[in-house]
Design an enzyme around this catalytic site. Structure first.
Site, mmCIF file in Angstrom:
data_model
loop_
_atom_site.group_PDB
_atom_site.id
_atom_site.type_symbol
_atom_site.label_atom_id
_atom_site.label_comp_id
_atom_site.label_asym_id
_atom_site.label_seq_id
_atom_site.Cartn_x
_atom_site.Cartn_y
_atom_site.Cartn_z
ATOM 1 N N ASP A 78 -7.362 -51.887 -128.491
ATOM 2 C CA ASP A 78 -7.560 -50.576 -128.293
ATOM 3 C C ASP A 78 -7.119 -49.924 -127.106
ATOM 4 O O ASP A 78 -6.856 -48.368 -127.045
ATOM 5 C CB ASP A 78 -9.067 -50.181 -129.367
ATOM 6 C CG ASP A 78 -10.118 -50.415 -128.042
ATOM 7 O OD1 ASP A 78 -10.073 -51.120 -127.341
ATOM 8 O OD2 ASP A 78 -10.767 -49.334 -128.673
ATOM 9 N N ASP A 164 -15.002 -47.712 -122.041
ATOM 10 C CA ASP A 164 -16.203 -47.732 -122.947
ATOM 11 C C ASP A 164 -17.077 -48.640 -122.340
ATOM 12 O O ASP A 164 -16.955 -49.311 -121.554
ATOM 13 C CB ASP A 164 -15.364 -48.825 -123.955
ATOM 14 C CG ASP A 164 -14.553 -48.463 -125.441
ATOM 15 O OD1 ASP A 164 -14.390 -47.003 -124.912
ATOM 16 O OD2 ASP A 164 -13.902 -49.005 -126.233
ATOM 17 N N ASP A 196 -17.204 -42.042 -123.237
ATOM 18 C CA ASP A 196 -16.583 -42.854 -124.567
ATOM 19 C C ASP A 196 -18.431 -41.907 -125.545
ATOM 20 O O ASP A 196 -19.062 -42.193 -125.312
ATOM 21 C CB ASP A 196 -17.880 -44.070 -123.912
ATOM 22 C CG ASP A 196 -17.388 -45.063 -125.050
ATOM 23 O OD1 ASP A 196 -16.919 -44.583 -126.669
ATOM 24 O OD2 ASP A 196 -18.188 -46.024 -125.367
ATOM 25 N N HIS A 235 -14.065 -61.274 -127.114
ATOM 26 C CA HIS A 235 -15.864 -60.853 -126.679
ATOM 27 C C HIS A 235 -15.979 -62.519 -125.896
ATOM 28 O O HIS A 235 -17.189 -63.140 -126.887
ATOM 29 C CB HIS A 235 -16.644 -61.039 -127.767
ATOM 30 C CG HIS A 235 -18.149 -59.759 -127.563
ATOM 31 N ND1 HIS A 235 -18.490 -60.458 -126.523
ATOM 32 C CD2 HIS A 235 -18.469 -59.268 -128.148
ATOM 33 C CE1 HIS A 235 -19.907 -59.419 -126.604
ATOM 34 N NE2 HIS A 235 -19.429 -58.663 -127.683
ATOM 35 N N SER A 367 -23.842 -53.611 -130.144
ATOM 36 C CA SER A 367 -22.797 -52.822 -129.922
ATOM 37 C C SER A 367 -22.120 -53.219 -128.454
ATOM 38 O O SER A 367 -23.536 -53.100 -128.211
ATOM 39 C CB SER A 367 -22.644 -51.475 -130.397
ATOM 40 O OG SER A 367 -21.754 -50.718 -130.238
ATOM 41 N N HIS A 369 -20.847 -49.652 -127.277
ATOM 42 C CA HIS A 369 -21.022 -48.951 -126.809
ATOM 43 C C HIS A 369 -22.335 -48.038 -126.623
ATOM 44 O O HIS A 369 -23.430 -49.017 -126.900
ATOM 45 C CB HIS A 369 -20.212 -48.060 -127.910
ATOM 46 C CG HIS A 369 -18.789 -48.770 -128.044
ATOM 47 N ND1 HIS A 369 -18.301 -48.068 -127.499
ATOM 48 C CD2 HIS A 369 -18.425 -49.828 -129.031
ATOM 49 C CE1 HIS A 369 -16.569 -48.850 -127.687
ATOM 50 N NE2 HIS A 369 -17.383 -50.063 -128.345
#
Length: 556
Positions: A78, A164, A196, A235, A367, A369
């Protein structure tokens, strides 16, 4: 602050606002244009047959002589997925960290960018100039190695783009966020912060990635049979944790899935993954080991219909057949919009009798984020004069605006933007400007942008009510039908069970054509329009359906 006088600064987004993915932010410093990130996103449900979606860069192409470079914050699709397509039209350097550029290089090779891209490696301590603008960076924590934030120095003050991020106090790679750099910036004065917003609705602090290591260790230790782990292909920290957990239990790891195989190879080659040489084994060696000695590492955590995990759930994977003693760990949470697909896949996996551990167990996923308290911490560290919430759906940007208000930023200095909407800065004061053209470019196979609204409309019609093809041969000279009409139905009605309807439709077409030719209408377009209109009206009266009707008229 830069000595270079920047009289006018304009900031806008070509993607990443009011959506998840497709991040692309553009900064104009007088005559220079700098792009930060160039990502793609998965197609929406109504984009039938589309592979990926990238930003519309028409404005950048029209001003390509002014574009000085692309800065990439990290290697998620992204944020980098559109770069190969952008480089087809813009011959500019791409700045990114070591792992990020390795992924960019692979994407450019896969999509076959004709001209070799100019990739310039940077790191958290790099100081560079893009065009006339001095730029430096700061390390951030995210769910991928080598993640960076960006600081652009102007005479009006620094502009900070977080990328991010999260504040992880116990990161698995030992590299914490550079709070000192952010504090120093905040003390000197920051013109604008772009931050973000993806977890702006979630209270508290995000959990540390190191928690997952404990969760995987427990899940592996308790498993009696084979273990299947599904996660994001990029990841690397999570992949490392899987490899470590497998080694602790004396298990072998088999990787299946094109994307994850490619990323693991890149990470091993540049030293971002470490593994006992005997832990990773080839797919061809899987039968040499007992089921309780194996870990299958794969992708498909978002319920993608053709992913490895989805094919395993349906029993169509050529390597792995799920059995009742398998333990399946989905180490990810559904992205917004993917919840239904993931739920259906988990349901299919559960029907096999396997033990499925997924999103609700927080120990197997956290997460990447920042949650609300971390977002407020970023705002308090940077102390921006102006603030633009980015990267997320509108409700997330809206929640982030509320957080900015709560830490004392005046609402008049917070800009909640849409794609293409400008903020202009003159003499350290920001105001909204005109809109820049923006939108989606759809990638379908090798086609870039050749699938638009009309093609999508036709695909939706075909998927909804099907198609009727009407074939007829005419002799124009004698105004006679030589053969047909023959009607072929696909997705509308089953012909063998609807012979009466088809016969009536063929009779109607014959009458329509004969009447038109008696009126001396011999233009193909006129005849086709008459057939389409009459047949559409008749079929709707009989079935309440509107199939696509395609008349094919030949002359003999």
């Amino acid at each position: 602050m830069s000595n270079q006088q920047t009289e006018k600064i304009r900031i806008f987004s070509l993607g990443g606002l009011d959506e998840i993915g497709k991040n692309m932010y553009v900064l104009e410093m007088d005559d220079d244009i700098i792009i930060i990130d160039a990502g793609c996103m998965h197609p929406e449900d109504d984009m039938l047959g589309v592979d990926i979606v990238i930003p519309d860069i028409t404005y950048l192409v029209e001003n390509k002589d002014r574009v000085k470079g692309i800065i990439v914050t990290h290697g998620h699709d992204d944020h980098i997925g559109a770069i190969p397509y952008v480089l087809r039209d813009l011959n500019v350097p791409v700045y990114g960290s070591k792992f990020t550029l390795a992924l960019v290089k692979d994407k450019c090779s896969e999509i076959k960018v004709k001209k070799k891209p100019k990739l310039i490696e940077i790191h958290a301590d790099s100081k560079i100039k893009v065009g006339k603008t001095p730029v430096n960076f700061f390390h951030t924590n995210h769910s991928i190695p080598d993640s960076l934030g960006v600081i652009l120095h102007t005479s009006q003050g620094p502009i900070v783009y977080t990328g991010d991020f999260k504040f992880d106090q116990n990161p698995v790679d030992g590299q914490t966020s550079e709070i000192g750099k952010l504090t120093e910036l905040g003390e000197k004065g920051v013109l604008c912060l772009l931050s973000d917003s993806q977890n702006a609705e979630i209270p508290g602090n995000s959990l540390s990635e190191s928690i997952v290591a404990e969760g995987l260790k427990d899940a592996f230790h308790e498993a009696d049979g084979r273990i299947i782990v599904s996660l994001y292909a990029s990841h690397i920290h999570r992949i490392q944790q899987v490899l470590t957990a497998a080694e602790n239990e004396g298990r072998k790891v088999v990787v299946t899935g094109t994307d994850i195989e490619k990323v693991i190879k890149i990470a091993l080659d540049i030293g971002y993954l470490s593994s006992n040489n005997e832990t990773l084994i080839e797919k061809g060696d899987i039968k040499k080991y007992a089921r309780d000695e194996l870990v299958i590492l794969t992708t498909g955590s978002q319920g993608e219909p053709v992913s490895c995990l989805a094919r395993m759930a349906k029993g169509s994977h050529n390597l792995v057949k799920i059995e009742a003693d398998d333990r399946i760990i989905i180490s990810a949470m559904p992205n917004p919009g993917n919840e239904k697909a993931v739920s259906q896949m988990v349901d299919l996996l559960s029907r096999t009798g396997a033990n499925v551990i997924y999103g609700k167990n927080k120990k197997i996923h956290v997460s990447g984020h920042a949650n609300q308290e971390e977002l407020k911490m970023m705002l308090n560290l940077v102390k921006p004069q102006h603030f633009i919430p980015i990267s997320g759906e509108f409700r997330m940007q809206y929640a982030h605006r509320h957080l900015a208000r709560s830490v004392g930023i005046d609402d008049s200095r917070i800009f909640l933007l849409e794609k293409g909407e400008l903020v202009e800065f003159t003499k350290r004061k920001g105001k909204r400007g005109n809109k820049i053209p923006s939108g989606h470019v759809l990638i379908d196979g090798l086609g870039v942008g050749d699938v638009g609204n009309i093609v999508l409309r036709d695909r939706r019609l075909l998927s909804k009510d099907g198609i009727l093809v009407v074939v007829v041969t005419l002799n124009k000279k004698h105004s006679a039908i030589l053969s047909g009409p023959d009607i072929i139905s696909r997705g509308f009605v089953y012909v063998r069970e609807s012979e009466a309807l088809i016969n009536q439709a063929e009779k109607l077409v014959t009458e329509t054509l004969q009447h038109a030719m008696e009126q001396n209408q011999t233009e193909w377009s006129q005849l086709k329009t008459q057939v389409r209109d009459q047949l559409s009206r008749f079929l709707y009266e009989k079935t309440k359906r509107r199939p696509m009707i395609m008349p094919i008229i030949m002359e003999a």
